[in-house]
Design a protein around this motif. Structure first.
Motif, PDB file in Angstrom:
ATOM      1  N   GLY A  50       0.775  -1.230   0.000  1.00 42.65           N
ATOM      2  CA  GLY A  50       0.000   0.000   0.000  1.00 42.65           C
ATOM      3  C   GLY A  50       0.808   1.282   0.000  1.00 42.65           C
ATOM      4  O   GLY A  50       0.229   2.374   0.017  1.00 42.65           O
ATOM      5  N   THR A  51       2.140   1.163  -0.014  1.00 42.00           N
ATOM      6  CA  THR A  51       3.007   2.349  -0.015  1.00 42.00           C
ATOM      7  C   THR A  51       3.871   2.361  -1.270  1.00 42.00           C
ATOM      8  O   THR A  51       4.489   1.347  -1.606  1.00 42.00           O
ATOM      9  CB  THR A  51       3.917   2.358   1.231  1.00 42.00           C
ATOM     10  OG1 THR A  51       3.109   2.344   2.407  1.00 42.00           O
ATOM     11  CG2 THR A  51       4.800   3.598   1.241  1.00 42.00           C
ATOM     12  N   MET A  52       3.891   3.492  -1.958  1.00 39.96           N
ATOM     13  CA  MET A  52       4.750   3.630  -3.121  1.00 39.96           C
ATOM     14  C   MET A  52       6.182   3.897  -2.667  1.00 39.96           C
ATOM     15  O   MET A  52       6.416   4.744  -1.800  1.00 39.96           O
ATOM     16  CB  MET A  52       4.270   4.777  -4.012  1.00 39.96           C
ATOM     17  CG  MET A  52       4.970   4.840  -5.363  1.00 39.96           C
ATOM     18  SD  MET A  52       4.672   3.363  -6.398  1.00 39.96           S
ATOM     19  CE  MET A  52       2.919   3.548  -6.743  1.00 39.96           C
ATOM     20  N   ILE A  53       7.136   3.136  -3.226  1.00 41.21           N
ATOM     21  CA  ILE A  53       8.545   3.360  -2.906  1.00 41.21           C
ATOM     22  C   ILE A  53       9.321   3.610  -4.185  1.00 41.21           C
ATOM     23  O   ILE A  53       9.046   3.028  -5.227  1.00 41.21           O
ATOM     24  CB  ILE A  53       9.154   2.171  -2.120  1.00 41.21           C
ATOM     25  CG1 ILE A  53       8.911   0.843  -2.838  1.00 41.21           C
ATOM     26  CG2 ILE A  53       8.602   2.124  -0.706  1.00 41.21           C
ATOM     27  CD1 ILE A  53       9.603  -0.340  -2.161  1.00 41.21           C
ATOM     28  N   ALA A  54      10.289   4.519  -4.089  1.00 38.55           N
ATOM     29  CA  ALA A  54      11.048   4.943  -5.263  1.00 38.55           C
ATOM     30  C   ALA A  54      12.005   3.864  -5.750  1.00 38.55           C
ATOM     31  O   ALA A  54      12.323   3.807  -6.940  1.00 38.55           O
ATOM     32  CB  ALA A  54      11.813   6.226  -4.966  1.00 38.55           C
ATOM     33  N   THR A  55      12.497   3.028  -4.842  1.00 37.55           N
ATOM     34  CA  THR A  55      13.306   1.867  -5.218  1.00 37.55           C
ATOM     35  C   THR A  55      13.018   0.752  -4.210  1.00 37.55           C
ATOM     36  O   THR A  55      12.628   1.028  -3.074  1.00 37.55           O
ATOM     37  CB  THR A  55      14.835   2.136  -5.176  1.00 37.55           C
ATOM     38  OG1 THR A  55      15.297   2.052  -3.814  1.00 37.55           O
ATOM     39  CG2 THR A  55      15.194   3.480  -5.758  1.00 37.55           C
ATOM     40  N   PRO A 142       4.630  13.767  -3.915  1.00 41.41           N
ATOM     41  CA  PRO A 142       4.275  14.514  -2.698  1.00 41.41           C
ATOM     42  C   PRO A 142       5.058  14.102  -1.466  1.00 41.41           C
ATOM     43  O   PRO A 142       5.026  14.799  -0.452  1.00 41.41           O
ATOM     44  CB  PRO A 142       2.785  14.185  -2.525  1.00 41.41           C
ATOM     45  CG  PRO A 142       2.635  12.825  -3.149  1.00 41.41           C
ATOM     46  CD  PRO A 142       3.595  12.799  -4.306  1.00 41.41           C
ATOM     47  N   ASP A 143       5.771  12.986  -1.529  1.00 44.27           N
ATOM     48  CA  ASP A 143       6.513  12.508  -0.360  1.00 44.27           C
ATOM     49  C   ASP A 143       7.759  11.758  -0.832  1.00 44.27           C
ATOM     50  O   ASP A 143       7.922  11.499  -2.026  1.00 44.27           O
ATOM     51  CB  ASP A 143       5.641  11.606   0.515  1.00 44.27           C
ATOM     52  CG  ASP A 143       5.183  10.353  -0.212  1.00 44.27           C
ATOM     53  OD1 ASP A 143       6.037   9.478  -0.484  1.00 44.27           O
ATOM     54  OD2 ASP A 143       3.977  10.227  -0.511  1.00 44.27           O
ATOM     55  N   PRO A 144       8.652  11.383   0.095  1.00 44.71           N
ATOM     56  CA  PRO A 144       9.922  10.755  -0.298  1.00 44.71           C
ATOM     57  C   PRO A 144       9.812   9.314  -0.808  1.00 44.71           C
ATOM     58  O   PRO A 144      10.815   8.740  -1.215  1.00 44.71           O
ATOM     59  CB  PRO A 144      10.745  10.782   0.997  1.00 44.71           C
ATOM     60  CG  PRO A 144      10.088  11.785   1.876  1.00 44.71           C
ATOM     61  CD  PRO A 144       8.646  11.737   1.529  1.00 44.71           C
ATOM     62  N   GLU A 145       8.599   8.739  -0.792  1.00 42.96           N
ATOM     63  CA  GLU A 145       8.395   7.361  -1.252  1.00 42.96           C
ATOM     64  C   GLU A 145       9.411   6.422  -0.600  1.00 42.96           C
ATOM     65  O   GLU A 145      10.173   5.715  -1.257  1.00 42.96           O
ATOM     66  CB  GLU A 145       8.451   7.279  -2.779  1.00 42.96           C
ATOM     67  CG  GLU A 145       7.346   8.090  -3.433  1.00 42.96           C
ATOM     68  CD  GLU A 145       7.195   7.855  -4.927  1.00 42.96           C
ATOM     69  OE1 GLU A 145       8.164   7.351  -5.560  1.00 42.96           O
ATOM     70  OE2 GLU A 145       6.123   8.164  -5.470  1.00 42.96           O
TER      71      GLU A 145
END
Length: 305
Positions: A50-55, A142-145
């Motif tokens: 449920g959380t988007m992460i950049a890597t 919008p956030d640091p992912e």
């Protein structure tokens, strides 16, 4: 001289980070050309629980994720899944050095230097400054992912103690502590007034157990973390699952570490592979019923003579 950790106050840490960046183009001596800059179309950007992460990359729990500067440095270089240093009740004399790194790395003794709430303060400092840096750099989204993964140990009694209950409560809602940081941040760097930072630091936990911890106690600890705190959970599995003979063969014949001798007594008391398979199946069902996820982390420390 003192061997005690004396964490940098949040106001001083904030000045350090942004002054060094503006005057030298670096943070903690990491040049800005080495910062990982995320992009919304990166092929490895993904959603995790449920959380988007950049890597999907990050760092495991260790001394490098005990203090806020180490966590921030990891994030600057691309870590977006950060397993924070294992928190547990203190009460043992720490042998120095805790971690000895030459060729192999030897964990000589417990390496958690801070009490649970002092550890939380470091994690919150890093959490706030990571959000501030994301805004300062003008990076997309919008956030640091980024995900923080808390790590805890080592027995059920410790997990149920008042200091650990307080720790879990703060992780779920940093409340007044977060407001204090945001007030300091706005005073030291007015451009960050109104910065939005989620009060929940983490919804994920990794359990680290001592060698010889019985299967049923591991099960009770994970069930406690899932059912009582609503956390997605993982358990660290030790190399002793493989058996002393196989591990000795890997160390001596394949890796050449002939001076390292597995402690067979620890293997005899540790979780067996068959027990682990049954335990994982049981805990996967427990998590599913609670609407959480369960997994394993390979591998943890290896007991040596």
């Amino acid at each position: 001289m003192s061997d005690l950790f004396r964490p940098t106050p949040f106001a001083d840490l904030t000045r350090w980070v942004f002054t060094e960046f503006e005057e030298r183009g670096s943070i903690f001596d990491i040049d800005r050309t080495l910062f990982f800059e995320p992009k919304l179309d990166d092929p490895f950007r993904l959603e995790l629980q449920g959380t988007m992460i950049a890597t999907p990359f990050g760092v495991a729990a260790g001394p490098h994720t005990q203090l806020a500067p180490g966590i921030i440095a990891s994030w600057l270089c691309g870590a977006r899944v950060l397993e924070l240093k294992t928190v547990q009740l203190r009460g043992v004399e720490v042998v120095r050095p805790c971690i000895r790194m030459r060729d192999e790395g030897l964990n000589v003794e417990w390496s958690q230097e801070l009490e649970p709430e002092a550890s939380f303060d470091q994690y919150l400092d890093a959490w706030v400054l990571i959000h501030a840096l994301h805004r300062r750099f003008g990076w997309p989204g919008p956030d640091p992912e980024t995900i923080f993964d808390i790590s805890v140990g080592y027995d059920l009694k410790g997990l149920q103690s008042e200091p650990m209950r307080r720790y879990f409560s703060l992780v779920a809602d940093s409340g007044a502590k977060l407001e204090e940081r945001l007030d300091v941040l706005a005073r030291v760097r007015p451009e960050f007034a109104g910065l939005e930072v989620p009060p929940r630091l983490s919804s994920r936990v990794t359990l680290s157990t001592l060698h010889g911890c019985p299967s049923d106690e591991i099960g009770r600890m994970i069930t406690h973390l899932i059912e009582d705190y609503g956390l997605h959970a993982k358990v660290k599995m030790n190399p002793s699952l493989l058996g002393a003979e196989f591990v000795r063969s890997v160390l001596h014949d394949h890796l050449g570490f002939t001076d390292l001798e597995p402690d067979e007594a620890a293997f005899a008391d540790d979780l067996k592979l068959g027990e682990a398979v049954d335990l994982v199946a049981e805990l996967d069902g427990t998590a599913h019923k609670a609407g959480a996820s369960f997994g394993v982390k390979l591998s943890n420390t290896l007991p040596l003579k």
